[in-house]
Design a protein around this motif. Structure first.
Motif, PDB file in Angstrom:
ATOM      1  N   ASN A  79      -9.024   2.725   5.520  1.00  0.00           N
ATOM      2  CA  ASN A  79      -9.302   1.833   4.306  1.00  0.00           C
ATOM      3  C   ASN A  79      -7.911   0.935   4.179  1.00  0.00           C
ATOM      4  N   VAL A  80      -6.931   1.588   4.802  1.00  0.00           N
ATOM      5  CA  VAL A  80      -5.570   1.231   4.774  1.00  0.00           C
ATOM      6  C   VAL A  80      -5.720  -0.182   5.795  1.00  0.00           C
ATOM      7  N   ILE A  81      -6.085   0.131   6.946  1.00  0.00           N
ATOM      8  CA  ILE A  81      -6.376  -0.987   8.004  1.00  0.00           C
ATOM      9  C   ILE A  81      -7.372  -2.087   7.303  1.00  0.00           C
TER      10      ILE A  81
ATOM     11  N   PRO B  36       2.569   6.925  -0.389  1.00  0.00           N
ATOM     12  CA  PRO B  36       3.509   6.870   0.521  1.00  0.00           C
ATOM     13  C   PRO B  36       2.912   7.824   1.715  1.00  0.00           C
ATOM     14  N   THR B  37       1.674   8.397   1.650  1.00  0.00           N
ATOM     15  CA  THR B  37       1.128   9.136   2.674  1.00  0.00           C
ATOM     16  C   THR B  37       0.486   8.149   3.750  1.00  0.00           C
ATOM     17  N   ILE B  38       0.602   6.990   3.488  1.00  0.00           N
ATOM     18  CA  ILE B  38      -0.040   6.269   4.660  1.00  0.00           C
ATOM     19  C   ILE B  38       1.068   6.113   5.700  1.00  0.00           C
ATOM     20  N   ILE B  39       2.086   6.620   5.668  1.00  0.00           N
ATOM     21  CA  ILE B  39       2.789   6.459   6.911  1.00  0.00           C
ATOM     22  C   ILE B  39       2.431   7.439   7.831  1.00  0.00           C
ATOM     23  N   PRO B  40       2.216   8.905   7.633  1.00  0.00           N
ATOM     24  CA  PRO B  40       1.487   9.598   8.671  1.00  0.00           C
ATOM     25  C   PRO B  40       0.078   9.118   9.198  1.00  0.00           C
ATOM     26  N   GLN B  41      -0.551   8.654   8.155  1.00  0.00           N
ATOM     27  CA  GLN B  41      -1.801   8.006   8.422  1.00  0.00           C
ATOM     28  C   GLN B  41      -1.854   7.009   9.651  1.00  0.00           C
ATOM     29  N   LEU B  42      -0.961   6.088   9.365  1.00  0.00           N
ATOM     30  CA  LEU B  42      -1.046   5.007  10.481  1.00  0.00           C
ATOM     31  C   LEU B  42      -0.253   5.421  11.607  1.00  0.00           C
TER      32      LEU B  42
ATOM     33  N   CYS C 263      -7.817  -6.089  15.799  1.00  0.00           N
ATOM     34  CA  CYS C 263      -7.963  -4.958  14.842  1.00  0.00           C
ATOM     35  C   CYS C 263      -7.009  -4.109  15.665  1.00  0.00           C
ATOM     36  N   ALA C 264      -6.971  -4.072  16.898  1.00  0.00           N
ATOM     37  CA  ALA C 264      -6.199  -3.257  18.047  1.00  0.00           C
ATOM     38  C   ALA C 264      -4.756  -3.764  17.560  1.00  0.00           C
ATOM     39  N   ASP C 265      -4.468  -5.007  17.369  1.00  0.00           N
ATOM     40  CA  ASP C 265      -2.942  -5.291  17.231  1.00  0.00           C
ATOM     41  C   ASP C 265      -2.603  -4.813  15.828  1.00  0.00           C
ATOM     42  N   ILE C 266      -3.455  -5.002  15.023  1.00  0.00           N
ATOM     43  CA  ILE C 266      -3.340  -4.642  13.321  1.00  0.00           C
ATOM     44  C   ILE C 266      -2.732  -3.076  13.433  1.00  0.00           C
ATOM     45  N   ILE C 267      -3.579  -2.256  14.290  1.00  0.00           N
ATOM     46  CA  ILE C 267      -3.278  -1.040  14.238  1.00  0.00           C
ATOM     47  C   ILE C 267      -1.842  -0.417  14.843  1.00  0.00           C
TER      48      ILE C 267
ATOM     49  N   GLN D  67       0.814  -1.391   0.013  1.00  0.00           N
ATOM     50  CA  GLN D  67       0.056  -0.075  -0.037  1.00  0.00           C
ATOM     51  C   GLN D  67       0.829   1.402   0.082  1.00  0.00           C
ATOM     52  N   PHE D  68       1.929   1.063   0.539  1.00  0.00           N
ATOM     53  CA  PHE D  68       2.872   2.464   0.524  1.00  0.00           C
ATOM     54  C   PHE D  68       3.287   2.703  -0.796  1.00  0.00           C
TER      55      PHE D  68
END
Ligand code: HEM
Length: 315
Positions: free
Chosen positions: A83-85, A39-45, A102-106, A34-35
């Motif tokens: 959506n990434v999650i 690449p803006t998934i970095i700040p999102q996550l 889902c908590a661990d996935i975050i 997804q990255f």
């Protein structure tokens, strides 16, 4: 109450139908692909972990859809990455159904984001369970708002067991991502109702930001939180170097360099990227331990957006 995690590193080893399934590797592969597309998934996550862990602990309560859930609270309206999650959860469920929270996935996804962004890799503990409750009112009360003062910020982090150096380090998450004009416009035009710009902001930066964020424009443009354009999407210490030259975007960004309680940590982190990366990894680990739910509490959600077993309607 701060409950330290009783989770384990590698908790999911041997828990999937195929004994050899490596859950952390599935998460890594999904985040990496997804990255490549965004690449803006970095700040999102990274931000997602913060906003989840600060409200009812790291229990994925931020992911629940619905009326008046945490998602609908003002500070969460600008949170991205849901959506990434979903995509990670889909990949994990495919190989290990009903096992991974889902908590661990975050937490695992944020770790990958830090690493892909140029930060340090760190071990994460797993075994968190997903919460059953998500309230807009909690998020409104518990998340720091854009204009929070340094003393309120210290108090709110302390209430989660996070001390001042770790708070300053975590706010270094602002080394990536952006803010909308609405989050800092008062600093440009009417700081503390003075009708003037914030005197602690570099005057050239004020001029530039006024062009991006005109006073009477309804357009809510975005600007990088790390004003070093060369590393605005890189997890590094340049954010601290910028705030040391008065180029912080949010009020809290600048204030951590001005307050005697926080400025020593800013100085240290601005000085050394190696120290920043080590401290940021350690602070994200601590953030991931805030009020964790472990068995028999909570559940493992099938979809991160809804709980499996809604409680019976109350009479
Ligand atoms: C007192 C503490 C904090 C305050 C007041 C604060 C406030 C904000 C605000 C107002 C934004 C911009 C929202 C927008 O305009 O779209 C933002 C973005 C962001 N924050 Fe914070 N924040 C704080 C702490 C943290 C911490 C501890 C982390 C991570 C560990 C973090 C990570 C981020 C990231 C990565 C973004 C960019 C998100 C994106 O580009 O989608 N923040 N924060």
């Amino acid at each position: 109450m701060i409950m330290q995690s009783t989770c384990l590193v590698g908790y999911y080893k041997g828990k999937c139908p195929n004994n050899c399934t490596d859950v952390e590797a599935i998460v890594r592969s999904s985040v990496t692909s997804q990255f490549g597309l965004d690449p803006t998934i970095i700040p999102q996550l990274i931000r997602l972990q913060f906003h989840d862990c600060f409200v009812r602990g790291c229990d994925a309560s931020i992911l629940l859809d619905g009326n008046s859930t945490e998602k609908t609270a003002t500070p969460n309206l600008t949170v991205r990455g849901f959506n990434v999650i979903d995509r990670i959860k889909f990949a994990v469920e495919d190989q290990c159904p009903g096992v991974v929270s889902c908590a661990d996935i975050i937490i695992m996804a944020a770790r990958e984001a830090v690493f892909l962004g140029g930060g340090q890799f760190y071990n994460v503990t797993t075994g968190r369970r997903d919460g059953l409750i998500s309230l807009e009112s909690d998020a409104l009360a518990l998340l720091p708002h854009a204009n929070i003062s340094i003393s309120d910020s210290i108090a709110t982090f302390a209430s989660r067991g996070i001390d001042v150096p770790d708070m300053v380090t975590l706010i270094g998450g602002h080394t990536v991502g952006f803010a909308r004009c609405s989050s800092f416009k008062d600093r440009l035009y009417n700081f503390n109702n003075t009708g003037q710009a914030d005197p602690t902001m570099d005057t050239l930066l004020v001029t530039v930001l006024k062009q991006t964020c005109p006073q009477n424009s309804a357009t809510n443009n975005i600007v990088n939180l790390d004003q070093n354009t060369a590393s605005a999407n890189t997890v590094d210490n340049s954010y601290y170097q910028q705030i040391k030259i008065n180029r912080g975007i949010l009020r809290i960004d600048q204030e951590i360099d001005l307050d005697f309680q926080t400025s020593p940590t800013v100085r240290l982190l601005a000085y050394s990227n190696v120290i920043f990366n080590a401290q940021f990894a350690a602070a994200m680990f601590k953030l991931g331990a805030v009020n964790v739910l472990t068995e028999p509490l909570g559940e493992i959600r099938t979809s991160c957006r809804s709980i499996n077993h809604p409680p019976p309607p109350s009479r």
